[in-house]
Design a protein around this motif. Structure first.
Motif, PDB file in Angstrom:
ATOM      1  N   GLN A  17     -36.104  56.510  34.775  1.00  0.00           N
ATOM      2  CA  GLN A  17     -37.256  55.658  34.499  1.00  0.00           C
ATOM      3  C   GLN A  17     -38.246  55.675  35.661  1.00  0.00           C
ATOM      4  O   GLN A  17     -39.463  55.606  35.468  1.00  0.00           O
ATOM      5  CB  GLN A  17     -36.800  54.239  34.205  1.00  0.00           C
ATOM      6  CG  GLN A  17     -36.069  54.103  32.885  1.00  0.00           C
ATOM      7  CD  GLN A  17     -35.570  52.703  32.627  1.00  0.00           C
ATOM      8  OE1 GLN A  17     -35.931  51.758  33.318  1.00  0.00           O
ATOM      9  NE2 GLN A  17     -34.702  52.552  31.633  1.00  0.00           N
ATOM     10  N   ASP A  41     -48.593  55.757  26.231  1.00  0.00           N
ATOM     11  CA  ASP A  41     -47.316  55.843  25.519  1.00  0.00           C
ATOM     12  C   ASP A  41     -46.842  57.291  25.472  1.00  0.00           C
ATOM     13  O   ASP A  41     -47.468  58.135  24.821  1.00  0.00           O
ATOM     14  CB  ASP A  41     -47.463  55.321  24.084  1.00  0.00           C
ATOM     15  CG  ASP A  41     -47.745  53.831  24.031  1.00  0.00           C
ATOM     16  OD1 ASP A  41     -46.792  53.062  23.887  1.00  0.00           O
ATOM     17  OD2 ASP A  41     -48.927  53.450  24.162  1.00  0.00           O
ATOM     18  N   VAL A  58     -42.034  55.444  28.192  1.00  0.00           N
ATOM     19  CA  VAL A  58     -43.176  54.770  28.802  1.00  0.00           C
ATOM     20  C   VAL A  58     -44.002  54.170  27.679  1.00  0.00           C
ATOM     21  O   VAL A  58     -44.583  54.890  26.862  1.00  0.00           O
ATOM     22  CB  VAL A  58     -44.008  55.743  29.654  1.00  0.00           C
ATOM     23  CG1 VAL A  58     -45.224  55.043  30.233  1.00  0.00           C
ATOM     24  CG2 VAL A  58     -43.145  56.326  30.775  1.00  0.00           C
ATOM     25  N   LEU A  59     -44.029  52.849  27.605  1.00  0.00           N
ATOM     26  CA  LEU A  59     -44.723  52.118  26.558  1.00  0.00           C
ATOM     27  C   LEU A  59     -45.763  51.210  27.193  1.00  0.00           C
ATOM     28  O   LEU A  59     -45.460  50.453  28.117  1.00  0.00           O
ATOM     29  CB  LEU A  59     -43.739  51.275  25.737  1.00  0.00           C
ATOM     30  CG  LEU A  59     -42.536  52.016  25.145  1.00  0.00           C
ATOM     31  CD1 LEU A  59     -41.642  51.050  24.373  1.00  0.00           C
ATOM     32  CD2 LEU A  59     -42.999  53.150  24.233  1.00  0.00           C
ATOM     33  N   ASN A  60     -46.992  51.309  26.699  1.00  0.00           N
ATOM     34  CA  ASN A  60     -48.094  50.520  27.258  1.00  0.00           C
ATOM     35  C   ASN A  60     -48.205  50.702  28.766  1.00  0.00           C
ATOM     36  O   ASN A  60     -48.462  49.753  29.514  1.00  0.00           O
ATOM     37  CB  ASN A  60     -47.938  49.039  26.909  1.00  0.00           C
ATOM     38  CG  ASN A  60     -48.068  48.781  25.416  1.00  0.00           C
ATOM     39  OD1 ASN A  60     -48.907  49.392  24.750  1.00  0.00           O
ATOM     40  ND2 ASN A  60     -47.240  47.894  24.889  1.00  0.00           N
ATOM     41  N   ALA A  84     -45.883  51.420  31.040  1.00  0.00           N
ATOM     42  CA  ALA A  84     -44.771  51.038  31.909  1.00  0.00           C
ATOM     43  C   ALA A  84     -43.452  51.537  31.325  1.00  0.00           C
ATOM     44  O   ALA A  84     -43.264  51.533  30.102  1.00  0.00           O
ATOM     45  CB  ALA A  84     -44.717  49.522  32.064  1.00  0.00           C
ATOM     46  N   PRO A  85     -42.510  51.989  32.180  1.00  0.00           N
ATOM     47  CA  PRO A  85     -41.190  52.380  31.681  1.00  0.00           C
ATOM     48  C   PRO A  85     -40.516  51.202  30.989  1.00  0.00           C
ATOM     49  O   PRO A  85     -40.569  50.066  31.466  1.00  0.00           O
ATOM     50  CB  PRO A  85     -40.430  52.771  32.961  1.00  0.00           C
ATOM     51  CG  PRO A  85     -41.492  53.110  33.947  1.00  0.00           C
ATOM     52  CD  PRO A  85     -42.636  52.201  33.636  1.00  0.00           C
ATOM     53  N   TYR A  86     -39.898  51.494  29.848  1.00  0.00           N
ATOM     54  CA  TYR A  86     -39.243  50.442  29.048  1.00  0.00           C
ATOM     55  C   TYR A  86     -37.746  50.680  29.033  1.00  0.00           C
ATOM     56  O   TYR A  86     -37.278  51.727  28.595  1.00  0.00           O
ATOM     57  CB  TYR A  86     -39.801  50.449  27.629  1.00  0.00           C
ATOM     58  CG  TYR A  86     -39.137  49.449  26.715  1.00  0.00           C
ATOM     59  CD1 TYR A  86     -39.395  48.092  26.847  1.00  0.00           C
ATOM     60  CD2 TYR A  86     -38.246  49.866  25.723  1.00  0.00           C
ATOM     61  CE1 TYR A  86     -38.780  47.168  26.012  1.00  0.00           C
ATOM     62  CE2 TYR A  86     -37.631  48.956  24.881  1.00  0.00           C
ATOM     63  CZ  TYR A  86     -37.908  47.597  25.030  1.00  0.00           C
ATOM     64  OH  TYR A  86     -37.287  46.676  24.207  1.00  0.00           O
ATOM     65  N   GLY A  87     -36.997  49.702  29.514  1.00  0.00           N
ATOM     66  CA  GLY A  87     -35.548  49.835  29.582  1.00  0.00           C
ATOM     67  C   GLY A  87     -34.791  49.122  28.490  1.00  0.00           C
ATOM     68  O   GLY A  87     -33.565  49.221  28.421  1.00  0.00           O
ATOM     69  N   GLY A  88     -35.489  48.375  27.644  1.00  0.00           N
ATOM     70  CA  GLY A  88     -34.809  47.651  26.583  1.00  0.00           C
ATOM     71  C   GLY A  88     -34.245  46.324  27.052  1.00  0.00           C
ATOM     72  O   GLY A  88     -34.490  45.864  28.169  1.00  0.00           O
ATOM     73  N   GLY A 112     -32.124  51.309  27.611  1.00  0.00           N
ATOM     74  CA  GLY A 112     -33.115  52.030  26.818  1.00  0.00           C
ATOM     75  C   GLY A 112     -33.397  53.408  27.387  1.00  0.00           C
ATOM     76  O   GLY A 112     -33.498  53.573  28.601  1.00  0.00           O
TER      77      GLY A 112
END
Length: 313
Positions: free
Chosen positions: A108, A125, A140-142, A144-148, A153
């Motif tokens: 990430q 994205d 990477v969503l919006n 920023a890295p997204y980990g759930g 994630g």
């Protein structure tokens, strides 16, 4: 010397560290082996010593420290790593310096670097998928890295692309990583050919029937996983990195062709190579270091070329 942070990317076999100032200049880089065989305590002690050493080369006290580490991670704790063996190590244990520290998941953090500085720059994205010994993704969503919900994630390597396929080391069957990682491509060819120690790049460059079959299965597995990801999250671009991405057109062309066919009713996102290579983790760690120091705005304006940084042997 201007203000700077210590950035460290901790891998299973080696660590890459560096000093990065507020303008994005990589002041120096250095590598050390990761003493994984000596146990998690030895790895933590080595990181602590490495950070102290790097900070001393800066001629002052760093503004912060950023660490990219494997396993389940929160910004303040290295929760768990199967490869290294640590559990619930607080960020403060990694340094004796009285400075703020921020941790990030290794993949990430690499995705963060590609987002801010590399192939995902200006894209809000996208998927960063390094294909090396294993496979893990940074979503990477919006921007920023997204980990759930719990930090897991992005474990795309364990999508079951062939549910009735080979058993994976994780305990599931038919995982993407079992077919398309560099380690698996070499292992599967070696097993079928009755050889030992064949590397993935040798399989890619070979035209014998076994190599063609193994590589075709890897490409098929990867295209299935990427089609699933695309339909779920609609990325603007997919960034492929890691050692296997160095195969270039031998990887990108067939995966792109199959992805287009699988997404018959919509356009496929572009597949592009990662821009930062093996430096992504360290560069991402520098961004974490500046965020720890209260400077989250740093990064987007940097014109950074890590290859120009002086290395310290």
């Amino acid at each position: 010397m201007s203000s700077y942070v210590v950035a460290l990317d901790v891998g299973g076999t080696s660590m890459k560290g560096g000093l990065v100032d507020s303008a994005g200049t990589v002041l120096l880089t250095e590598r050390r082996p990761t003493p994984r065989s000596e146990g998690p305590g030895a790895v933590v002690a080595t990181i602590r010593d490495f950070i102290t050493h790097l900070a001393s080369l800066g001629g002052g006290t760093p503004d912060g420290v950023g660490l990219a580490v494997p396993g389940l991670v929160s910004p303040s704790t290295a929760v768990y790593s199967a490869n290294i063996g640590w559990r619930d190590v607080p960020a403060s244990e990694f340094t004796t310096l009285d400075v703020p520290v921020m941790l990030g998941h290794d993949v990430q953090t690499g995705g963060l670097a590609e987002s801010v500085l590399g192939a995902g720059r200006g894209v809000s994205d996208f998927l960063f998928l390094p294909i090396g010994t294993g496979i893990a993704g940074a979503m990477v969503l919006n921007g920023a890295p997204y980990g759930g919900a719990s930090g897991w994630g992005g474990e795309i390597g364990h999508i079951p692309v062939f549910p009735d396929g080979e058993e994976c080391a994780c305990g599931q069957f038919g995982c993407l990583e079992t077919y398309a990682s560099a380690a698996s491509v070499g292992r599967r060819y070696s097993l079928r050919a009755g050889l030992e120690g064949v590397r993935a790049e040798q399989v890619v460059s070979s035209d014998d029937p076994i190599a063609v079959e193994v590589w075709d299965e890897a490409v098929e597995a990867l295209s299935l996983a990427l089609a699933t990801y695309t339909l779920l999250l609609d990325p603007s671009v997919i960034v492929l990195g890691g050692g296997l991405a160095e195969a270039g057109p031998a990887l990108f062309d067939p995966v792109r062709t199959r992805l287009v066919k699988r997404l018959a009713f919509r356009d496929a996102p572009p597949l592009v190579p990662a821009a930062l290579g093996v430096d992504a983790g360290m560069l991402g760690a520098s961004l974490l270091g500046w965020r720890a120091a209260g400077r989250p705005e740093l990064g987007p304006g940097w014109d950074l070329d890590v290859r120009s940084a002086p290395a310290v042997s």
